[in-house]
Design an enzyme around this catalytic site. Structure first.
Site, PDB file in Angstrom:
ATOM      1  N   SER A   1      10.465 -21.201 -42.411  1.00  0.00           N
ATOM      2  CA  SER A   1      11.196 -22.418 -43.553  1.00  0.00           C
ATOM      3  C   SER A   1      10.441 -23.685 -41.960  1.00  0.00           C
ATOM      4  CB  SER A   1      12.309 -22.257 -42.563  1.00  0.00           C
ATOM      5  OG  SER A   1      13.433 -22.747 -41.443  1.00  0.00           O
TER       6      SER A   1
ATOM      7  N   LYS B   1      10.183 -30.376 -35.855  1.00  0.00           N
ATOM      8  CA  LYS B   1      10.830 -30.400 -37.176  1.00  0.00           C
ATOM      9  C   LYS B   1      11.931 -30.974 -37.334  1.00  0.00           C
ATOM     10  CE  LYS B   1      12.522 -25.755 -39.008  1.00  0.00           C
ATOM     11  NZ  LYS B   1      12.552 -24.703 -39.648  1.00  0.00           N
TER      12      LYS B   1
ATOM     13  N   SER C   1      10.784 -18.029 -39.133  1.00  0.00           N
ATOM     14  CA  SER C   1      10.337 -19.286 -39.867  1.00  0.00           C
ATOM     15  C   SER C   1       9.138 -19.794 -38.686  1.00  0.00           C
ATOM     16  CB  SER C   1      11.852 -20.260 -39.520  1.00  0.00           C
ATOM     17  OG  SER C   1      12.525 -19.232 -40.613  1.00  0.00           O
TER      18      SER C   1
END
Length: 449
Positions: free
Chosen positions: A103, A28, A127
């Site tokens: 996310s 990420k 997330s």
């Protein structure tokens, strides 16, 4: 298939051998990678190249993994659909007209589409679990303090944890084995590897942390992958009835079917009520936005972040840098967080939110006196279509109702695929007591079987 799952595609090699040798990993884009751009999905950091690796990246490299790129994400982790990224929305590989969740949507989409074997996300209020559920993969949110946050660009320090995403429970657990463990650079990490479950673990307020154990890596002491044996005979699973109200009937049907499967394998289910979860979303967003307001204050175009050589006094330059560098959702959360912390409103909002957080923790403690693990649908809805959720931010926040209580209580949880409804993935969430990762991994692996 162009999913826009990566912001930066760049190969970062690891050791020649190790437990993850031959495995590709998406990281990420809020996790620092030395020499490789790390943007947090924001124009504010479009040119930022970290001079160091996050601890989890160091451990990936040492384990022989090959990092294949920085995964797309909601800007600074603020969003549940990966549509707030300054680099464009990510598409769900199951249905490209729908969101992948967020996310950590880029991480989950990359794994689901076969663009990476494994991925790392960060979970502040769901997330990792949210996109895992929407993309039909496995995501683990570890206990707060199990995985180092050193090198993770902060959104809400007391809530967030880095977690693994994979196609199977065993693979996700094997990745957790690699990244977990004490880190002298993060004082909130659990330092008593091989000791009692709670000793030395930092709570959200930072108490109880001890970074004195240097260097020890948990690989020799933990074996989460071995817990994926599917043996749930005699396990008591508490069904949180409060989190079924208002869920999509199709999601509830798949959830109930998964529970039937667990019962058929020897597990027992009991109904559990957590009265506090009614207030969890409100408490979570007050706390998360308040911490975001504090953490993101440093991005002013002078100390950190995009600098356009703005003219005028400092206040004008500061305002312009933030206006141009931040997206709408980030601005909204900073403003709300600043308001909650302001003089005259701190006790009215922030203190009450912390009181609610303590209530959530007590409710979970009581629930674990009756059950070994707790179960809910991961997400109360099926993946929305692209663009739908952004029209109503409040509804977007309420979508996190089943996941945010876990972060408030600093507990471990996993999302595992529980089948499909109308061709779209549904996730089952299993929650464990502090440092009870083995219990949720074991129960989740029974669903896979």
């Amino acid at each position: 298939m162009s999913l826009n799952a990566f912001i930066t595609e760049e190969t970062i090699g690891g050791a020649d051998d190790g437990p993850l040798a031959g495995k590709t990993v998406a990281v990420k884009d809020n996790i620092s990678t030395e020499g490789v751009r790390t943007t947090c999905g924001s124009a504010m950091l479009e040119s930022y190249v970290p001079p160091y690796d996050a601890t989890v990246v160091e451990r990936l490299k040492a384990a022989g993994a090959t990092i294949v790129g920085k995964a797309n994400m909601d800007e600074f982790g603020m969003g549940g659909t990966t549509e707030t990224s300054a680099y464009g929305a990510v598409k769900n590989p199951v249905d490209e007209e729908r969101v992948p969740g967020g996310s950590s949507g880029g991480s989950a989409a990359a794994v689901a589409a076969g663009e990476a074997d494994l991925a790392l996300g960060s979970d502040t209020g769901g997330s990792v679990r949210n996109p895992a559920a929407f993309c039909g993969v496995v995501g683990i949110k570890p206990t707060y303090g199990l995985v180092s946050r050193y090198g993770l660009v902060a959104y809400a320090n007391s809530l967030e944890q880095i977690g693994p995403i994979a196609n199977t429970v065993e693979d996700a657990a094997a990745l957790l084995d690699v990244i977990s463990g004490p880190d002298p650079r993060d004082s909130t990490t659990r330092h008593d590897v091989g000791g009692s479950a709670e000793a030395g673990a930092a709570d959200a307020d930072g108490e109880g942390a001890d970074a004195s154990t240097e260097g020890a890596h948990p690989a020799a002491d933990s074996n989460y992958a071995a817990a994926a044996d599917g043996d749930v005979a005699g396990t008591t699973i508490g069904v949180i009835t409060d989190l079924l109200d208002g869920a999509d009937d199709r999601v509830v049907e798949r959830f109930e079917s998964a529970l039937d499967d667990l019962r058929a394998q020897g597990a027992e289910t009991v109904e559990v009520s957590l009265e506090s979860v009614e207030h969890a979303v409100q408490a979570y967003y007050v706390i998360a936005m308040s911490e975001a307001s504090s953490n993101l204050a440093r991005f002013d175009g002078v100390r950190y972040g995009k600098s356009g050589g703005y003219e005028g006094n400092w206040n004008d330059a500061f305002a312009r840098a933030r206006e141009e560098g931040f997206g709408e959702e980030v601005k909204r959360r900073i403003l709300l967080g600043t308001y909650a912390l302001s003089a005259g409103y701190h006790d009215k909002y922030y203190k009450k939110a912390q009181d609610a957080r303590a209530w959530v923790k007590r409710d979970f403690d009581d629930a674990f006196e009756r059950a070994d693990v707790l179960a809910t649908p991961t997400m109360p809805v099926l993946p929305p279509k692209l663009g739908e959720s952004l029209e109503d931010p409040l509804q977007l926040y309420l979508m996190d109702a089943n996941t945010v209580p876990v972060n408030l209580a600093n507990l471990p949880a996993i999302s595992v695929p529980a089948g499909e409804a109308d061709g779209l993935p549904v996730g089952l969430q299993l929650i464990g007591p502090k440092f009870g990762e083995e219990a949720v991994i074991r129960a989740a692996s029974a669903i896979e079987g």
